[in-house]
Design a protein around this motif. Structure first.
Motif, PDB file in Angstrom:
ATOM      1  N   SER A 139     -10.806  -6.433   6.117  1.00  0.00           N
ATOM      2  CA  SER A 139     -10.371  -7.517   5.226  1.00  0.00           C
ATOM      3  C   SER A 139      -8.957  -7.277   4.721  1.00  0.00           C
ATOM      4  CB  SER A 139     -11.331  -7.640   4.038  1.00  0.00           C
ATOM      5  OG  SER A 139     -12.659  -7.844   4.465  1.00  0.00           O
ATOM      6  N   VAL A 140      -8.694  -6.046   4.307  1.00  0.00           N
ATOM      7  CA  VAL A 140      -7.363  -5.698   3.796  1.00  0.00           C
ATOM      8  C   VAL A 140      -6.313  -5.822   4.900  1.00  0.00           C
ATOM      9  CG1 VAL A 140      -5.955  -3.748   3.008  1.00  0.00           C
ATOM     10  CG2 VAL A 140      -8.141  -4.238   1.907  1.00  0.00           C
ATOM     11  N   ALA A 141      -6.649  -5.336   6.089  1.00  0.00           N
ATOM     12  CA  ALA A 141      -5.682  -5.320   7.189  1.00  0.00           C
ATOM     13  C   ALA A 141      -5.298  -6.721   7.633  1.00  0.00           C
ATOM     14  CB  ALA A 141      -6.254  -4.534   8.365  1.00  0.00           C
ATOM     15  N   ILE A 142      -6.263  -7.607   7.837  1.00  0.00           N
ATOM     16  CA  ILE A 142      -5.947  -8.937   8.329  1.00  0.00           C
ATOM     17  C   ILE A 142      -5.283  -9.781   7.237  1.00  0.00           C
ATOM     18  CG2 ILE A 142      -8.224  -9.915   7.812  1.00  0.00           C
ATOM     19  CD1 ILE A 142      -5.816 -10.776  10.730  1.00  0.00           C
ATOM     20  N   ALA A 366      11.528  -8.956  11.848  1.00  0.00           N
ATOM     21  CA  ALA A 366      11.579  -7.493  11.856  1.00  0.00           C
ATOM     22  C   ALA A 366      11.683  -6.943  10.435  1.00  0.00           C
ATOM     23  CB  ALA A 366      12.766  -7.020  12.702  1.00  0.00           C
ATOM     24  N   VAL A 367      12.483  -7.601   9.606  1.00  0.00           N
ATOM     25  CA  VAL A 367      12.608  -7.180   8.212  1.00  0.00           C
ATOM     26  C   VAL A 367      11.281  -7.354   7.478  1.00  0.00           C
ATOM     27  CG1 VAL A 367      13.691  -7.757   6.006  1.00  0.00           C
ATOM     28  CG2 VAL A 367      15.091  -7.563   8.054  1.00  0.00           C
ATOM     29  N   ALA A 368      10.588  -8.476   7.748  1.00  0.00           N
ATOM     30  CA  ALA A 368       9.306  -8.734   7.088  1.00  0.00           C
ATOM     31  C   ALA A 368       8.270  -7.663   7.410  1.00  0.00           C
ATOM     32  CB  ALA A 368       8.780 -10.113   7.498  1.00  0.00           C
ATOM     33  N   LEU A 369       8.310  -7.133   8.621  1.00  0.00           N
ATOM     34  CA  LEU A 369       7.368  -6.075   8.982  1.00  0.00           C
ATOM     35  C   LEU A 369       7.583  -4.824   8.135  1.00  0.00           C
ATOM     36  CD1 LEU A 369       7.177  -6.291  12.886  1.00  0.00           C
ATOM     37  CD2 LEU A 369       5.517  -7.076  11.205  1.00  0.00           C
ATOM     38  N   GLY A 370       8.800  -4.678   7.591  1.00  0.00           N
ATOM     39  CA  GLY A 370       9.072  -3.546   6.717  1.00  0.00           C
ATOM     40  C   GLY A 370       8.235  -3.557   5.454  1.00  0.00           C
ATOM     41  N   LEU A 371       7.695  -4.718   5.088  1.00  0.00           N
ATOM     42  CA  LEU A 371       6.786  -4.788   3.933  1.00  0.00           C
ATOM     43  C   LEU A 371       5.486  -4.034   4.189  1.00  0.00           C
ATOM     44  CD1 LEU A 371       7.165  -8.577   2.991  1.00  0.00           C
ATOM     45  CD2 LEU A 371       7.807  -6.647   1.540  1.00  0.00           C
ATOM     46  N   TYR A 372       5.215  -3.722   5.473  1.00  0.00           N
ATOM     47  CA  TYR A 372       3.912  -3.144   5.821  1.00  0.00           C
ATOM     48  C   TYR A 372       4.053  -1.842   6.597  1.00  0.00           C
ATOM     49  CZ  TYR A 372       2.721  -7.818   4.431  1.00  0.00           C
ATOM     50  OH  TYR A 372       2.607  -8.975   3.714  1.00  0.00           O
ATOM     51  N   THR A 373       5.232  -1.203   6.504  1.00  0.00           N
ATOM     52  CA  THR A 373       5.405   0.095   7.155  1.00  0.00           C
ATOM     53  C   THR A 373       5.626   1.150   6.083  1.00  0.00           C
ATOM     54  OG1 THR A 373       7.752  -0.462   7.466  1.00  0.00           O
ATOM     55  CG2 THR A 373       6.284  -0.788   9.337  1.00  0.00           C
ATOM     56  N   PRO A 374       4.810   2.194   6.064  1.00  0.00           N
ATOM     57  CA  PRO A 374       4.966   3.242   5.055  1.00  0.00           C
ATOM     58  C   PRO A 374       6.223   4.065   5.331  1.00  0.00           C
ATOM     59  CG  PRO A 374       3.311   3.861   6.693  1.00  0.00           C
ATOM     60  CD  PRO A 374       3.708   2.435   7.002  1.00  0.00           C
ATOM     61  N   PRO A 375       6.758   4.798   4.346  1.00  0.00           N
ATOM     62  CA  PRO A 375       6.162   5.031   3.041  1.00  0.00           C
ATOM     63  C   PRO A 375       6.501   3.996   1.969  1.00  0.00           C
ATOM     64  CG  PRO A 375       8.078   6.412   3.314  1.00  0.00           C
ATOM     65  CD  PRO A 375       7.909   5.686   4.614  1.00  0.00           C
ATOM     66  N   VAL A 376       7.477   3.071   2.211  1.00  0.00           N
ATOM     67  CA  VAL A 376       7.809   2.088   1.171  1.00  0.00           C
ATOM     68  C   VAL A 376       6.739   1.001   1.138  1.00  0.00           C
ATOM     69  CG1 VAL A 376       9.510   0.400   0.397  1.00  0.00           C
ATOM     70  CG2 VAL A 376      10.263   2.599   1.315  1.00  0.00           C
ATOM     71  N   GLY A 377       6.639   0.175   2.167  1.00  0.00           N
ATOM     72  CA  GLY A 377       5.549  -0.775   2.362  1.00  0.00           C
ATOM     73  C   GLY A 377       5.038  -1.500   1.130  1.00  0.00           C
ATOM     74  N   LEU A 378       5.898  -2.284   0.477  1.00  0.00           N
ATOM     75  CA  LEU A 378       5.507  -2.976  -0.749  1.00  0.00           C
ATOM     76  C   LEU A 378       4.284  -3.861  -0.538  1.00  0.00           C
ATOM     77  CD1 LEU A 378       6.118  -3.673  -3.698  1.00  0.00           C
ATOM     78  CD2 LEU A 378       7.714  -5.432  -2.888  1.00  0.00           C
ATOM     79  N   GLY A 379       4.217  -4.552   0.604  1.00  0.00           N
ATOM     80  CA  GLY A 379       3.076  -5.413   0.886  1.00  0.00           C
ATOM     81  C   GLY A 379       1.781  -4.625   0.978  1.00  0.00           C
ATOM     82  N   GLY A 393      -5.603   4.667   2.912  1.00  0.00           N
ATOM     83  CA  GLY A 393      -6.610   3.886   3.621  1.00  0.00           C
ATOM     84  C   GLY A 393      -6.082   2.537   4.065  1.00  0.00           C
ATOM     85  N   THR A 394      -5.233   1.932   3.233  1.00  0.00           N
ATOM     86  CA  THR A 394      -4.630   0.648   3.582  1.00  0.00           C
ATOM     87  C   THR A 394      -3.736   0.790   4.811  1.00  0.00           C
ATOM     88  OG1 THR A 394      -4.628   0.024   1.239  1.00  0.00           O
ATOM     89  CG2 THR A 394      -3.250  -1.274   2.704  1.00  0.00           C
ATOM     90  N   VAL A 395      -2.976   1.877   4.868  1.00  0.00           N
ATOM     91  CA  VAL A 395      -2.087   2.121   6.018  1.00  0.00           C
ATOM     92  C   VAL A 395      -2.904   2.278   7.295  1.00  0.00           C
ATOM     93  CG1 VAL A 395      -0.463   3.746   7.060  1.00  0.00           C
ATOM     94  CG2 VAL A 395      -0.256   3.148   4.628  1.00  0.00           C
ATOM     95  N   ARG A 396      -3.966   3.100   7.248  1.00  0.00           N
ATOM     96  CA  ARG A 396      -4.803   3.316   8.433  1.00  0.00           C
ATOM     97  C   ARG A 396      -5.449   2.015   8.900  1.00  0.00           C
ATOM     98  NH1 ARG A 396      -6.340   8.059   5.624  1.00  0.00           N
ATOM     99  NH2 ARG A 396      -8.196   6.970   4.849  1.00  0.00           N
ATOM    100  N   ALA A 397      -5.876   1.197   7.964  1.00  0.00           N
ATOM    101  CA  ALA A 397      -6.525  -0.065   8.321  1.00  0.00           C
ATOM    102  C   ALA A 397      -5.551  -1.037   8.967  1.00  0.00           C
ATOM    103  CB  ALA A 397      -7.142  -0.700   7.071  1.00  0.00           C
ATOM    104  N   PHE A 398      -4.280  -1.019   8.504  1.00  0.00           N
ATOM    105  CA  PHE A 398      -3.309  -1.998   8.977  1.00  0.00           C
ATOM    106  C   PHE A 398      -2.751  -1.667  10.354  1.00  0.00           C
ATOM    107  CE2 PHE A 398       1.114  -3.520   9.283  1.00  0.00           C
ATOM    108  CZ  PHE A 398       0.889  -4.887   9.174  1.00  0.00           C
ATOM    109  N   LEU A 399      -2.681  -0.389  10.710  1.00  0.00           N
ATOM    110  CA  LEU A 399      -1.997   0.025  11.942  1.00  0.00           C
ATOM    111  C   LEU A 399      -2.453  -0.721  13.204  1.00  0.00           C
ATOM    112  CD1 LEU A 399      -1.539   3.887  11.456  1.00  0.00           C
ATOM    113  CD2 LEU A 399       0.195   2.077  11.367  1.00  0.00           C
ATOM    114  N   PRO A 400      -3.758  -0.988  13.414  1.00  0.00           N
ATOM    115  CA  PRO A 400      -4.150  -1.732  14.626  1.00  0.00           C
ATOM    116  C   PRO A 400      -3.535  -3.128  14.706  1.00  0.00           C
ATOM    117  CG  PRO A 400      -6.064  -0.649  13.664  1.00  0.00           C
ATOM    118  CD  PRO A 400      -4.948  -0.512  12.674  1.00  0.00           C
ATOM    119  N   PHE A 401      -3.246  -3.739  13.564  1.00  0.00           N
ATOM    120  CA  PHE A 401      -2.658  -5.079  13.577  1.00  0.00           C
ATOM    121  C   PHE A 401      -1.140  -5.030  13.716  1.00  0.00           C
ATOM    122  CE2 PHE A 401      -6.769  -6.076  11.702  1.00  0.00           C
ATOM    123  CZ  PHE A 401      -7.088  -7.240  12.395  1.00  0.00           C
ATOM    124  N   LEU A 402      -0.542  -3.851  13.548  1.00  0.00           N
ATOM    125  CA  LEU A 402       0.896  -3.727  13.745  1.00  0.00           C
ATOM    126  C   LEU A 402       1.256  -3.931  15.221  1.00  0.00           C
ATOM    127  CD1 LEU A 402       3.576  -3.128  12.339  1.00  0.00           C
ATOM    128  CD2 LEU A 402       3.171  -0.689  12.745  1.00  0.00           C
TER     129      LEU A 402
END
Length: 431
Positions: A139-142, A366-379, A393-402
């Motif tokens: 749910s968090v990732a999508i 490409a800039v928008a994807l920076g909202l979801y790349t650690p370690p900053v990843g504000l989104g 946990g949020t980072v691990r969940a999101f990686l498959p959708f990257l």
């Protein structure tokens, strides 16, 4: 490439201030002030540049679209969009995951921001998926992944900022974001479908015709908002800024028609909009100062000479640029990247034959994807907070959708017509 000492001092000082925790707008302003003082330039010129930066009709669209998104959230229009999307495609494998993507695509046609999508529709999506028994990590990732559509599909606040910084047609850029936004939605829905089979995710019961029509009629006034905007802009009925004013008026009308927007709630929405707009507009104003400094120092020309010496192919240039932006997005806030790079890379890109509309949409994605790349990843921080999930946990969940998101980005680079087809078709090819 020969780099002037002044450029090294400017960039070195800027990054030092960022490391010390100084907000990006103040860091830019302080370094520009230092540059002006060091070069005996009259201070009054700074005031003139700041006022000139905001004294443009296009920039006015930014606070207006922020207000429109806030009004849409206050009027609970997000709930109606989600309900219709659920009735329409909730029965497909992945159920509410598919609904999540479609809902974000529709809402992006009103919000223009990934964080607005997360803060408004994202809360509705997370709550519904939790109640339906979906895994929290999915749910968090999508929810995070689908919000990336916000900065791409018009009206896009980052694209308007890019247009102002690069002095490119706002209308062409907004139209250029339509097909990429749909492409992102399609690749995400495909990913949800595959993951749905692998994890045996639930599906919603198929809605009957009566349920579908009930949710459709309830959501229809909201659903036509993107059509009004795109139609009006495409056929020259109003400019992007005028479209923003139309959206605000329409959102007010819907809010009172749905009986969800009281005067007290409207006042609170206006105050919140003022806070967000002041922050964004201050960054835009100082960005103009930075663009002026790098122009005086002839950094764009130096970079253009260096890149064109080694990179002659527009596609290779774009691939190099998006790789750089994705790397920087891991460490630097997305607005900072835009402010730093746009005044520099736009002239360089034009010199190697890159269409600046194509550059603008792919660069913004490409800039928008920076909202979801650690370690900053504000989104990632925001969606994790909404779901009460640790950042790791949020980072691990999101990686498959990257992966599908990067696939969409590469397709946009390799196939320029994904971006340019609609602007060329509706407005004619740029000269």
């Amino acid at each position: 490439m020969e780099i002037l000492a002044g450029n090294l001092i400017i960039f070195g000082g800027f990054f030092l201030l960022l490391v010390l925790g100084i907000p990006v707008a103040f860091a830019i302003g302080l370094m520009t002030l230092a540059y002006v003082v060091a070069n005996d330039i009259p201070i009054v010129l700074l005031v003139h540049r700041l006022s000139f930066a905001l004294d443009t009709f296009s920039v006015l669209a930014i606070p207006l679209f922020i207000l429109a998104a806030q009004l849409m959230n206050a009027a609970t229009i997000t709930n109606r969009i989600f309900a219709f999307a659920q009735a329409l495609i909730g029965h497909i494998r992945g159920g509410l995951g598919q609904v999540n993507v479609l809902g974000s695509l529709v809402f992006s046609g009103m919000s223009g921001s990934a964080l607005a999508d997360l803060g408004g529709l994202g809360q509705v999506e997370l709550r519904a998926m939790k109640n339906a028994g979906y895994p929290r990590d999915f749910s968090v990732a999508i929810t995070a992944a689908s919000s990336v559509i916000g900065p791409i599909f018009p009206p896009s606040i980052p694209i308007i900022i890019y247009a102002v910084l690069a002095e490119v047609s706002v209308i062409r850029l907004l139209l250029g974001g339509v097909l990429p936004g749909i492409l992102i939605a399609l690749v995400l829905m495909g990913a949800v479908y595959v993951i749905g089979f692998r994890r045996d995710l639930p599906r919603e019961p198929r809605a009957n015709f009566k349920q579908l029509m009930e949710t459709y009629w309830t959501a229809l006034p909201a659903l036509v908002t993107p059509l009004i905007l795109l139609g009006g802009i495409s056929f020259g009925i109003f400019s992007p800024t005028e479209a923003a004013m139309v959206t605000v008026a329409y959102a007010l009308l819907l809010g009172f028609a749905y009986r969800e927007l009281s005067l007290r709630r409207l006042a609170a929405t206006l105050v919140e909009t003022l806070k967000m707009s002041a922050s964004v507009m201050f960054i835009v104003a100082t960005a103009f100062l930075f663009a002026w400094v790098v122009s005086v120092e002839q950094l764009p020309q130096s970079l253009a000479r260096y890149l064109t010496e080694y990179i002659h192919n527009p596609t290779l240039f774009l691939l190099f640029l998006v790789a750089l932006v994705l790397f920087l997005g891991m460490f630097i806030e997305n607005m900072t990247i835009m402010v730093l790079l746009v005044p520099i890379v736009a002239p360089a890109a034009a010199s190697v034959g890159v269409d600046l509309v194509h550059l603008g949409v792919t660069f913004t994605f490409a800039v928008a994807l920076g909202l979801y790349t650690p370690p900053v990843g504000l989104g990632l921080y925001l969606v994790g907070k909404l779901a009460d999930m640790p950042f790791e946990g949020t980072v691990r969940a999101f990686l498959p959708f990257l992966v599908p998101l990067i696939v969409a980005l590469v397709l946009m680079v390799l196939l320029p017509q994904i971006v340019l087809l609609l602007p060329d078709l509706l407005l004619g090819e740029a000269v």
